[in-house]
Design a protein around this motif. Sequence first.
Motif, PDB file in Angstrom:
ATOM      1  N   ARG A 484       2.548  13.334  -3.753  1.00 47.15           N
ATOM      2  CA  ARG A 484       2.983  12.324  -4.718  1.00 47.15           C
ATOM      3  C   ARG A 484       3.321  11.003  -4.014  1.00 47.15           C
ATOM      4  NH1 ARG A 484       7.833  12.010  -7.260  1.00 47.15           N
ATOM      5  NH2 ARG A 484       8.503  14.033  -6.452  1.00 47.15           N
ATOM      6  N   LEU A 485       3.978  11.117  -2.877  1.00 49.56           N
ATOM      7  CA  LEU A 485       4.308   9.905  -2.117  1.00 49.56           C
ATOM      8  C   LEU A 485       3.048   9.233  -1.575  1.00 49.56           C
ATOM      9  CD1 LEU A 485       7.453  11.123  -0.139  1.00 49.56           C
ATOM     10  CD2 LEU A 485       7.394   9.465  -2.010  1.00 49.56           C
ATOM     11  N   ARG A 486       2.090  10.080  -1.142  1.00 50.14           N
ATOM     12  CA  ARG A 486       0.844   9.527  -0.619  1.00 50.14           C
ATOM     13  C   ARG A 486       0.077   8.795  -1.725  1.00 50.14           C
ATOM     14  NH1 ARG A 486      -0.999  13.964   0.976  1.00 50.14           N
ATOM     15  NH2 ARG A 486       0.085  13.985   2.987  1.00 50.14           N
ATOM     16  N   ASN A 487       0.056   9.388  -2.901  1.00 50.41           N
ATOM     17  CA  ASN A 487      -0.623   8.741  -4.030  1.00 50.41           C
ATOM     18  C   ASN A 487       0.055   7.423  -4.409  1.00 50.41           C
ATOM     19  OD1 ASN A 487      -2.491  10.809  -4.193  1.00 50.41           O
ATOM     20  ND2 ASN A 487      -1.262  11.989  -5.671  1.00 50.41           N
ATOM     21  N   PHE A 488       1.388   7.431  -4.359  1.00 47.48           N
ATOM     22  CA  PHE A 488       2.119   6.196  -4.678  1.00 47.48           C
ATOM     23  C   PHE A 488       1.823   5.101  -3.647  1.00 47.48           C
ATOM     24  CE2 PHE A 488       5.967   3.551  -4.277  1.00 47.48           C
ATOM     25  CZ  PHE A 488       5.945   2.965  -5.536  1.00 47.48           C
ATOM     26  N   GLY A 489       1.734   5.531  -2.386  1.00 46.92           N
ATOM     27  CA  GLY A 489       1.388   4.555  -1.341  1.00 46.92           C
ATOM     28  C   GLY A 489       0.027   3.938  -1.574  1.00 46.92           C
ATOM     29  N   ASN A 490      -0.937   4.756  -2.009  1.00 48.14           N
ATOM     30  CA  ASN A 490      -2.272   4.221  -2.306  1.00 48.14           C
ATOM     31  C   ASN A 490      -2.224   3.232  -3.461  1.00 48.14           C
ATOM     32  OD1 ASN A 490      -3.455   5.753  -0.278  1.00 48.14           O
ATOM     33  ND2 ASN A 490      -3.841   7.510  -1.638  1.00 48.14           N
ATOM     34  N   VAL A 491      -1.413   3.575  -4.484  1.00 45.55           N
ATOM     35  CA  VAL A 491      -1.269   2.658  -5.624  1.00 45.55           C
ATOM     36  C   VAL A 491      -0.692   1.322  -5.165  1.00 45.55           C
ATOM     37  CG1 VAL A 491      -0.053   2.251  -7.790  1.00 45.55           C
ATOM     38  CG2 VAL A 491      -1.073   4.493  -7.331  1.00 45.55           C
ATOM     39  N   VAL A 492       0.336   1.373  -4.303  1.00 47.96           N
ATOM     40  CA  VAL A 492       0.965   0.137  -3.803  1.00 47.96           C
ATOM     41  C   VAL A 492      -0.035  -0.699  -3.020  1.00 47.96           C
ATOM     42  CG1 VAL A 492       2.721  -0.782  -2.249  1.00 47.96           C
ATOM     43  CG2 VAL A 492       3.281   1.112  -3.792  1.00 47.96           C
ATOM     44  N   ARG A 493      -0.812  -0.047  -2.147  1.00 47.40           N
ATOM     45  CA  ARG A 493      -1.796  -0.781  -1.359  1.00 47.40           C
ATOM     46  C   ARG A 493      -2.843  -1.448  -2.252  1.00 47.40           C
ATOM     47  NH1 ARG A 493      -0.977   3.357   2.436  1.00 47.40           N
ATOM     48  NH2 ARG A 493      -2.560   4.684   1.452  1.00 47.40           N
ATOM     49  N   ASN A 494      -3.298  -0.710  -3.259  1.00 50.21           N
ATOM     50  CA  ASN A 494      -4.295  -1.287  -4.166  1.00 50.21           C
ATOM     51  C   ASN A 494      -3.739  -2.481  -4.933  1.00 50.21           C
ATOM     52  OD1 ASN A 494      -6.219   0.601  -3.397  1.00 50.21           O
ATOM     53  ND2 ASN A 494      -5.623   2.077  -4.996  1.00 50.21           N
ATOM     54  N   ARG A 495      -2.479  -2.335  -5.383  1.00 50.45           N
ATOM     55  CA  ARG A 495      -1.863  -3.449  -6.110  1.00 50.45           C
ATOM     56  C   ARG A 495      -1.699  -4.681  -5.199  1.00 50.45           C
ATOM     57  NH1 ARG A 495       0.622  -2.031 -10.979  1.00 50.45           N
ATOM     58  NH2 ARG A 495      -0.873  -0.648 -12.006  1.00 50.45           N
ATOM     59  N   LEU A 496      -1.276  -4.421  -3.966  1.00 47.02           N
ATOM     60  CA  LEU A 496      -1.115  -5.543  -3.031  1.00 47.02           C
ATOM     61  C   LEU A 496      -2.451  -6.222  -2.745  1.00 47.02           C
ATOM     62  CD1 LEU A 496       1.443  -4.076  -0.460  1.00 47.02           C
ATOM     63  CD2 LEU A 496       1.862  -5.862  -2.150  1.00 47.02           C
ATOM     64  N   ARG A 497      -3.507  -5.410  -2.662  1.00 44.66           N
ATOM     65  CA  ARG A 497      -4.836  -5.982  -2.438  1.00 44.66           C
ATOM     66  C   ARG A 497      -5.248  -6.862  -3.622  1.00 44.66           C
ATOM     67  NH1 ARG A 497      -7.399  -1.553  -2.028  1.00 44.66           N
ATOM     68  NH2 ARG A 497      -6.907  -1.190   0.160  1.00 44.66           N
ATOM     69  N   ASP A 498      -4.887  -6.428  -4.827  1.00 45.09           N
ATOM     70  CA  ASP A 498      -5.206  -7.220  -6.015  1.00 45.09           C
ATOM     71  C   ASP A 498      -4.422  -8.531  -6.042  1.00 45.09           C
ATOM     72  OD1 ASP A 498      -6.922  -5.242  -6.794  1.00 45.09           O
ATOM     73  OD2 ASP A 498      -5.471  -4.269  -8.158  1.00 45.09           O
ATOM     74  N   MET A 499      -3.185  -8.465  -5.540  1.00 40.67           N
ATOM     75  CA  MET A 499      -2.331  -9.662  -5.574  1.00 40.67           C
ATOM     76  C   MET A 499      -2.777 -10.724  -4.567  1.00 40.67           C
ATOM     77  SD  MET A 499       1.460  -7.967  -5.877  1.00 40.67           S
ATOM     78  CE  MET A 499       1.894  -6.836  -7.187  1.00 40.67           C
ATOM     79  N   MET A 500      -3.394 -10.309  -3.495  1.00 42.79           N
ATOM     80  CA  MET A 500      -3.747 -11.247  -2.425  1.00 42.79           C
ATOM     81  C   MET A 500      -4.979 -12.066  -2.805  1.00 42.79           C
ATOM     82  SD  MET A 500      -3.060  -8.847   0.899  1.00 42.79           S
ATOM     83  CE  MET A 500      -3.603 -10.107   2.036  1.00 42.79           C
TER      84      MET A 500
END
Length: 500
Positions: A484-500
């Motif tokens: 669950r933590l690993r999946n959340f980390g992937n979500v955060v990375r994807n969101r950050l990539r979208d924000m940049m």
Amino acid sequence: MESLRRVQQMLIVLIEVQRWPTLLSPSEINQVAARLGHIGDFKDIKSDGYLVEALVHLWDPICSAFRLGKREMTITIEEIAGFLNLLIQGTAVIFPLVSNKVEFCHFTGLKELAVRGSDQRIEAKFLFDRFALRDGFERHLGDFSFTSKEMWERKRAWVYGLVMAGTYFFPRKDKKIAFKVAKILYDLFLGVKDKQCSIILTILADIFVACITCQRGEKFFCGSNLILHVWGMEHFMRRSFIPESLPMSGYNWIVTHHKTVNRNSLPCNASEFVDFLKNKTDQNARWVLDWTNCVKPVLRTKASEFVLLLGTQGITAYTPKRFLRQLGRTQEVPPAFDVSEFTIIFNEGTCPSEFPMKDRIIEAWVTLSDDECFKYVPKLKQKGLTTPQYEDWVRKSAAQAPQDELVEEVKKLKAIIEARDKEILQLSKSVETHKGIAEQNKQLHENEREKCQELKRKCGELYDQAEHVRIPYARETRDSVLDRLRNFGNVVRNRLRDMM
């Protein structure tokens, strides 16, 4: 009392320019003085600008003269040449063509990269740090296109002359040195076709053109206001006890100027100066200056009775025979020319590579001559003598003067209106430009605001998901928590990539 328009002038000199002459050797000073006169001593000339303002008001562009009541006077070639101790005859004419950064750097020996951000002008302090100071070469070695100290020593005198001429002869409102002065100094130091050049013509032309443009509404006097100031003071404010016989050749008239004039009873403003000059009698004026060489003055050219003058700001002309009293001769009826017909003001003070009357200017300068019909009598040179015919001519001219003044006033008003219209047009263009920039900035601001709102929304979603991740499920295994933590980390990375 008539209120006059203020004329901005070069009255306060930068401290670096004042210090510069004290840092050079006598040989370097003399090298420049042979071409520009003792120009470093101009720092000792004090002026409040009122006399020049008054003279601008009294300027008559039709005859290139100052109208002082019924009297006509002007600054002549001989007066400038004598004041600076420079030659007139036998010299080549200078064409003050515009110089770009490449030509300026070629003259000074500076690298183009070192002269960055300069738009046809450069700070005097920049040149002072590199050429005036004794360690300027070592401290700024990377700014020079040469590596020889000997070459720097040679360029040092050249750049000193460049800064002095750009300050005192061809001043700018921003007190910077114009690149175009480099072309003038190049011709002065190296000559034209193996012939020595003279800067007299250029200085006189710029003074005349500055009087014309300031009458038309220009705010800054783009000519040597200090030379014009000295000219007026010596003619009208000279001390009476100064001896008549002073040395002519090689004498430094600049440093002794303050001793020869009376500054105790100067008019308090330009309007008072106008009244003072108009009411000055012929007997109280000093007709021939101490340094004026009256033996063989320029009275005409081979082709005409007037002399064309080419400066950095434009072309104009004057008729020397209107001012014979200033050359130690009896004034006769002069030839009547409207020299304003030959006046051309260069756009933005830039001399084009090709311009009208170029060949005539060259021909005129090499055929300057005296006129043997007008004899020089040394004993009578300060009398300001005139012929009866001239007096009749003056009276008729005075009767016509009111009408001419009205016509000139109309011309001046038209010129002022045109200058104001031009200024308003430039302001309108500037407003439109800034309006467009403001609209662009507003749109950018809206876009950034929308992006910021989107970022806040996404950050809120991440925060909610983080809260869910932080609370473990009942009987959840360790591997499940890690997934669950690993999946959340992937979500955060994807969101950050979208924000940049």
